[in-house]
Write a protein that holds these residues in place. Structure first.
Motif, mmCIF file in Angstrom:
data_model
loop_
_atom_site.group_PDB
_atom_site.id
_atom_site.type_symbol
_atom_site.label_atom_id
_atom_site.label_comp_id
_atom_site.label_asym_id
_atom_site.label_seq_id
_atom_site.Cartn_x
_atom_site.Cartn_y
_atom_site.Cartn_z
ATOM 1 N N PHE A 671 -33.793 11.752 -53.739
ATOM 2 C CA PHE A 671 -34.107 10.442 -53.169
ATOM 3 C C PHE A 671 -35.552 10.310 -52.683
ATOM 4 O O PHE A 671 -35.933 9.249 -52.215
ATOM 5 C CB PHE A 671 -33.171 10.162 -51.976
ATOM 6 N N LEU A 672 -36.348 11.362 -52.772
ATOM 7 C CA LEU A 672 -37.644 11.370 -52.096
ATOM 8 C C LEU A 672 -38.729 11.919 -53.014
ATOM 9 O O LEU A 672 -38.568 12.993 -53.605
ATOM 10 C CB LEU A 672 -37.549 12.224 -50.829
ATOM 11 N N THR A 673 -39.856 11.186 -53.101
ATOM 12 C CA THR A 673 -40.974 11.588 -53.952
ATOM 13 C C THR A 673 -42.277 11.433 -53.190
ATOM 14 O O THR A 673 -42.511 10.409 -52.535
ATOM 15 C CB THR A 673 -41.036 10.742 -55.234
ATOM 16 N N LEU A 674 -43.135 12.446 -53.276
ATOM 17 C CA LEU A 674 -44.460 12.434 -52.669
ATOM 18 C C LEU A 674 -45.496 12.438 -53.790
ATOM 19 O O LEU A 674 -45.450 13.292 -54.679
ATOM 20 C CB LEU A 674 -44.651 13.647 -51.759
ATOM 21 N N THR A 675 -46.424 11.487 -53.738
ATOM 22 C CA THR A 675 -47.411 11.324 -54.805
ATOM 23 C C THR A 675 -48.817 11.475 -54.250
ATOM 24 O O THR A 675 -49.129 10.967 -53.163
ATOM 25 C CB THR A 675 -47.278 9.944 -55.464
ATOM 26 N N PHE A 676 -49.677 12.153 -55.018
ATOM 27 C CA PHE A 676 -51.101 12.259 -54.718
ATOM 28 C C PHE A 676 -51.865 11.537 -55.827
ATOM 29 O O PHE A 676 -51.607 11.764 -57.016
ATOM 30 C CB PHE A 676 -51.527 13.724 -54.621
ATOM 31 N N ASP A 677 -52.805 10.669 -55.426
ATOM 32 C CA ASP A 677 -53.454 9.784 -56.387
ATOM 33 C C ASP A 677 -54.965 9.778 -56.176
ATOM 34 O O ASP A 677 -55.459 9.797 -55.046
ATOM 35 C CB ASP A 677 -52.914 8.360 -56.220
ATOM 36 N N TYR A 678 -55.682 9.727 -57.313
ATOM 37 C CA TYR A 678 -57.147 9.600 -57.292
ATOM 38 C C TYR A 678 -57.559 8.526 -58.282
ATOM 39 O O TYR A 678 -57.031 8.454 -59.401
ATOM 40 C CB TYR A 678 -57.824 10.918 -57.670
ATOM 41 N N GLN A 679 -58.512 7.681 -57.849
ATOM 42 C CA GLN A 679 -59.061 6.662 -58.735
ATOM 43 C C GLN A 679 -60.586 6.674 -58.650
ATOM 44 O O GLN A 679 -61.158 6.819 -57.558
ATOM 45 C CB GLN A 679 -58.554 5.266 -58.355
ATOM 46 N N PHE A 680 -61.205 6.476 -59.787
ATOM 47 C CA PHE A 680 -62.653 6.293 -59.882
ATOM 48 C C PHE A 680 -62.903 4.888 -60.391
ATOM 49 O O PHE A 680 -62.297 4.454 -61.372
ATOM 50 C CB PHE A 680 -63.270 7.308 -60.842
ATOM 51 N N LEU A 681 -63.788 4.161 -59.723
ATOM 52 C CA LEU A 681 -64.029 2.769 -60.068
ATOM 53 C C LEU A 681 -65.521 2.532 -60.245
ATOM 54 O O LEU A 681 -66.320 2.829 -59.346
ATOM 55 C CB LEU A 681 -63.484 1.844 -58.976
ATOM 56 N N SER A 682 -65.861 1.980 -61.389
ATOM 57 C CA SER A 682 -67.244 1.617 -61.687
ATOM 58 C C SER A 682 -67.384 0.102 -61.639
ATOM 59 O O SER A 682 -66.538 -0.622 -62.161
ATOM 60 C CB SER A 682 -67.632 2.142 -63.078
ATOM 61 N N ASN A 683 -68.445 -0.387 -61.007
ATOM 62 C CA ASN A 683 -68.739 -1.820 -60.883
ATOM 63 C C ASN A 683 -67.597 -2.598 -60.226
ATOM 64 O O ASN A 683 -67.067 -3.551 -60.798
ATOM 65 C CB ASN A 683 -69.048 -2.449 -62.247
ATOM 66 N N PRO A 684 -67.186 -2.236 -59.001
ATOM 67 C CA PRO A 684 -66.119 -3.012 -58.346
ATOM 68 C C PRO A 684 -66.529 -4.469 -58.182
ATOM 69 O O PRO A 684 -67.649 -4.775 -57.792
ATOM 70 C CB PRO A 684 -65.960 -2.320 -56.987
ATOM 71 N N GLY A 685 -65.616 -5.371 -58.503
ATOM 72 C CA GLY A 685 -65.937 -6.794 -58.465
ATOM 73 C C GLY A 685 -66.914 -7.204 -59.539
ATOM 74 O O GLY A 685 -67.606 -8.213 -59.378
ATOM 75 N N TYR A 686 -67.020 -6.411 -60.629
ATOM 76 C CA TYR A 686 -67.921 -6.665 -61.762
ATOM 77 C C TYR A 686 -69.389 -6.592 -61.371
ATOM 78 O O TYR A 686 -70.251 -7.124 -62.072
ATOM 79 C CB TYR A 686 -67.651 -8.041 -62.391
ATOM 80 N N ASN A 687 -69.709 -5.921 -60.276
ATOM 81 C CA ASN A 687 -71.067 -5.936 -59.759
ATOM 82 C C ASN A 687 -71.726 -4.573 -59.950
ATOM 83 O O ASN A 687 -71.316 -3.586 -59.331
ATOM 84 C CB ASN A 687 -71.057 -6.323 -58.275
#
Length: 704
Positions: A671-687
């Motif tokens: 019933f239980l799940t622990l998640t680790f997440d990483y994101q890389f973002l280029s030009n946030p908001g198209y800027n």
């Protein structure tokens, strides 16, 4: 239907399905076997750690304040909702330790608990000094600051235990420290006066929580508490210099909404019941599909972003150096009226905000972050609908009990009709590898076709009708629903015959030759009429000087306009453990978007892998990438200073917004799940002037 009723029904079902030999019937009657309780015994002492990463909020109440003989009205400092409260100073409590003792009588649990938590609550007092010579002071907002570093509580708990869960309510005493720091500059003569005051507060707390036994000695939980630290007597706080000044006296009180994730240790061990489903699995051939369905879920996401390049910021920019937390808790209720008619209802609590108040990124980085965020648990009736199935023939399909699905049987060829309130994502744009931010990818452009501007209120739901024709190898579905009254509105437009959304999808199911693995290909189209502004028109009106601000031009020229577009969605199994997903979506880009986000073209894809190869078959690794873009007219509007649904830096050096995400979902229990997440973002908001940015997150998801 109560939780206790469900537990009793399950226990009764176990008795009925276990066969008893006829010759042993009398002996069994004389000496019945002892039954294991259907609930965990939580008796005894426990200690633990708890932490909050931006999901707790506080607000000070000041005043009235006296400067000499003159009065400034009372002011509430605002629950972390203003842009000035973004970043590191929005957290009320960051974590601490707790301990307590439980007593139990049957499934009822009562006890006492004490906790001590470090805090980081800092709030400016926006003193309106008009009439005191400080109208042009810079910054007026920071003349007085209030800080709280420590909270303590002593609470009684009363709860109900079922399976491995304990649901409880709390009440008791709460205390906190507070420091008030004041600086009063003398604009005429130069220099300044400063003052400092330390106070202790004692008030009350109310709350609720849920905890789950993951082993015989460890439990995980989510705990919410509301603290009211009461009022204080009037106290001095320095002197405003100058002829118009004088001694300062004020009052201050504050409240707080706190939400913690908790790890608990029970030295004396717990008595945990066996899983009734493992002891006696459901047999679909016994004809008992049931009339009721009761399920629940809770998801807690903590996410942060460190520093990144940010030479300027607008009202809807992504800001560096911040952490935020979001939490949702949902009950899924279902009832079968007849063999073909079902009713469903989903009440849901939500609390918290996305980074920068869910602003600054078109393909936002937390799928649980709503534009309707709140600093307290906010209750909404997110779904309520009736479902009618018309069976047309073919082999029978067994559908097990699950969230928003009463266990039943359908014909392989059937028509399904639904009317009520729902999310279009419940039925459209599905993908088993990337569609649910509670269990897979976080990024909006990975779990959905993000150029699909589906009609919805701020949390993502709408009202209308839905129809589906289903066969084993394909399905055709369509929905006619309400749209918001204006862009990013929480109010749905009742004029469905003039302004509404029409969405349709064709789904083809197949087995890919050579791989012998299933796949699905979905083609979606939408045509929505909502009140919106023309991108090209608002830019032209602003350039000709008819409006001083492009946002004023948009507000003045909004009228019913049509937005059309479509998407393609692929899910393909490559092996039993490895799957591929891909999406492409596009809309006409001529008008501002009304519901989802500021994206006109989007491409995304990735892989999802189960952990069988390393003996963790219920774990999942996901890797995905997305690229989002704007139409030329939409770019021009943002370059002119337009603020859309999620983004707006006040200017724009355009570049496509690109995201890379990877996560590992660690299955702790059934019933239980622990998640680790990483994101890389280029030009946030198209800027191109902003970022790149790195995002780190953890997610705790529990369901039953």
């Amino acid at each position: 239907m109560t939780t206790r009723s469900v537990s009793l029904i399950r226990a009764a079902a176990l008795v009925l399905i276990v066969p008893v030999p006829a010759g042993a019937a009398d002996l069994a009657a004389q000496r019945p076997a002892a039954e294991s309780p259907a609930y965990t015994d939580w008796s005894g002492g426990y200690v633990g750690l708890q932490g909050s990463a931006g999901g707790s909020y506080g607000a000070y109440n000041f005043g009235p304040t006296m400067i000499g003989a003159r009065s400034i009205p009372a002011f509430r400092s605002g629950d972390s909702t203003g842009r000035s409260d973004q970043g590191r100073n929005a957290t009320t409590a960051v974590g601490g330790v707790f301990g307590g003792w439980n007593w139990q009588a049957g499934p009822w649990v009562y006890g006492v608990e004490a906790s001590l938590d470090a805090a980081n609550l800092k709030r400016p007092v926006p003193s309106t000094i008009a009439g005191f010579g400080y109208v042009d002071a810079d910054p007026v907002f920071n003349l007085v600051r209030a800080k709280t570093d420590l909270y303590g509580t002593l609470r009684a708990r009363l709860g109900y235990s079922f399976d491995r869960y304990l649901i409880y309510g709390t009440f008791g005493l709460a205390g906190a420290d507070a420091r008030f720091l004041a600086t009063y500059p003398d604009l005429d003569a130069g220099g300044q006066n400063t003052a400092r005051r330390e106070l202790g507060y004692l008030g009350f707390t109310l709350g609720a929580g849920v905890q789950y036994a993951i082993t015989d000695s460890l439990a995980l939980g989510i705990d919410y508490r509301y603290l009211d630290l009461g009022g204080s007597r009037r106290f001095p706080l320095g002197t405003v210099p100058g002829d118009a000044g004088g001694p300062v006296t004020t009052r201050a009180s504050f409240t707080s909404n706190q939400l913690f994730a908790r790890l608990m240790w029970f030295p004396g061990d717990l008595t945990v019941p066996p899983d009734p489903y493992e002891a006696a699995p459901h047999d679909p051939d016994n004809g008992d599909t049931g009339r009721f369905s009761l399920h629940g879920q809770t998801t807690l996401i903590a996410q942060g972003v460190p520093g990144f390049r940010s030479p300027y910021a607008g009202a809807q920019s992504l800001l560096p150096y911040q952490a935020r937390q979001t939490t949702t808790a949902t009950i899924f209720l279902g009832f079968k009226l007849t063999d073909s008619t079902e009713l469903y209802y989903n009440p849901e609590f939500s609390q918290g905000f996305g980074l920068s108040r869910t602003l600054g990124v078109a393909g936002f980085v937390n799928g649980e972050a709503q534009k309707a965020g709140a600093s307290f648990p906010k209750l909404r009736s997110n779904r309520y609908y009736v479902k009618q199935t018309i069976n047309l023939g073919g082999e029978t399909v067994e559908v097990p009990d699950g969230p928003n699905q009463v266990a039943t049987r359908y014909a392989a060829e059937r028509i399904t009709l639904i009317a009520g309130k729902f999310a279009l994502g419940d039925f459209f744009d599905g993908n088993i590898y990337a569609h649910d931010p509670r269990v897979d990818f976080f990024n909006w452009s990975l779990w959905g076709s993000s150029a699909w501007d589906f009609p919805a209120n701020l949390p993502g739901f709408t009202q209308g009708v839905y129809a589906e024709y289903n066969r084993p190898d394909f399905a055709i579905r369509a929905a006619y629903t309400q749209v918001p009254k204006e862009p990013s509105s929480d109010v749905l437009d009742p004029r469905v015959f003039r302004r509404a959304g029409l969405n349709a999808e064709f789904e083809q199911r197949y087995i890919l030759p050579g791989l012998d693995q299933p796949g699905k290909l979905r083609f979606g189209l939408f045509s929505n009429v909502g009140v919106s502004a023309s991108n090209r028109e608002v830019v032209t009106l602003t350039q000709f000087g008819l409006f001083g601000d492009v946002n004023d031009a948009a507000a003045a020229t909004r009228r019913p306009r049509r937005k059309t577009g479509g998407y393609i969605n692929l899910e393909q199994g490559l092996t039993p453990e490895l799957g591929l997903f891909a999406r492409a979506s596009l809309n006409d880009g001529r008008t501002e978007n009304i519901s989802f986000t500021d994206i006109d073209q989007s491409f995304s894809g990735g892989l999802s892998l189960k952990g069988k190869a390393w003996d963790r078959p219920d774990d999942t690794i996901g890797v995905g990438a997305a690229m989002n873009g704007l139409s030329p007219s939409h770019r021009a509007a943002f370059a002119a200073g337009f603020y859309g649904l999620l983004i707006g830096d006040g200017r724009l050096n355009y570049g496509t917004e690109r995201a890379l995400e990877t996560y590992y979902a660690l299955n702790l229990t059934k019933f239980l799940t622990l998640t680790f997440d990483y994101q890389f973002l280029s030009n946030p908001g198209y800027n191109r002037d902003r970022g790149p940015a790195h995002f780190f997150a953890s997610r705790l998801h529990a369901d039953f």
